[in-house]
Design an enzyme around this catalytic site. Structure first.
Site, short mmCIF file in Angstrom:
data_model
loop_
_atom_site.label_atom_id
_atom_site.label_comp_id
_atom_site.label_asym_id
_atom_site.label_seq_id
_atom_site.Cartn_x
_atom_site.Cartn_y
_atom_site.Cartn_z
N ASN A 38 0.95 -1.15 0.04
CA ASN A 38 -0.18 0.01 0.16
C ASN A 38 0.93 1.15 0.02
O ASN A 38 2.05 1.32 -0.20
CB ASN A 38 -1.06 -0.04 1.33
N HIS B 29 23.88 1.53 10.94
CA HIS B 29 25.15 2.72 11.26
C HIS B 29 25.97 1.93 12.47
O HIS B 29 25.53 1.59 13.40
CB HIS B 29 24.65 4.17 11.30
N LYS C 240 6.72 -8.92 19.39
CA LYS C 240 6.82 -10.17 20.02
C LYS C 240 5.60 -11.08 19.52
O LYS C 240 4.78 -10.57 19.26
CB LYS C 240 6.82 -10.15 21.63
N ARG D 177 1.08 -15.11 19.89
CA ARG D 177 0.23 -16.68 19.81
C ARG D 177 0.66 -17.09 18.56
O ARG D 177 0.89 -16.53 17.53
CB ARG D 177 -1.34 -16.32 20.17
#
Length: 178
Positions: free
Chosen positions: A78, A108, A173, A176
């Site tokens: 998009n 960097h 993270k 599930r």
């Protein structure tokens, strides 16, 4: 650059010229009428690396080189997305990316003298098959997102995400299995 070693991003004339050439093509792509699909595909195929099949990349879109980007079949990105493709960025089949996402292969050095000399490094990004990435997601250098994943909006993906995962947050993270 592709080896992951430090390279001169700011002052290497060849890299500057390659980025400039890509930006000239992107300027034309981003200025096209939405009715100019044939011309848009023609221009994208000029700059992109391997393209496996059908794809849609909505304008505006920005990248550094283009030729380090590989798209699988049935790819959709998009508006307002950025790919800093100093290293390979590989997208599998059936990948859908929401607005305002960023894929950054460039990093960097922490050493201030190296950084001030314009040195940087790059690590590849890989996105598997059947992945949906929500809006405003950032993916940093060296990350792999496995097959069949959903990455929630606003996430900052700093580590690999295993296949079949719903992952969200900053840092992103797994919450599930899907």
């Amino acid at each position: 650059m592709l080896s992951g070693e430090l390279y001169d991003a700011n002052y290497d004339p060849d890299l500057i010229a390659e980025r400039r050439n890509c930006k000239i093509v992107l300027h034309e792509i981003n200025a096209l009428s939405p009715a100019s699909d044939d011309r848009r595909y023609e221009l994208f195929r000029k700059i992109l690396g391997n393209v496996k099949g059908e794809f849609i990349i909505e304008s505006p879109f920005h990248c550094d080189y283009g030729y380090n980007i590989e798209l699988g079949e049935n790819f959709y990105m998009n508006v307002n997305c950025v790919i800093l493709d100093e290293a390979k960025v590989t997208f599998g089949d059936n990948v859908f990316i929401a607005p305002n996402c960023a894929f950054y292969t460039a990093g960097h050095p922490f050493d201030v003298e190296q950084r001030n000399r314009g040195l940087e490094y790059a690590k590849p990004i890989t996105v598997g098959n059947n992945v949906w990435i929500g809006g405003n997601v950032v993916v940093v250098p060296g990350v792999t997102i496995g097959d069949n994943c959903v990455i929630g909006a606003g996430s900052v993906v700093t580590k690999d995400i295993p296949a079949n995962s719903l992952a969200v947050g900053n840092p992103c993270k797994v919450i599930r299995e899907i």
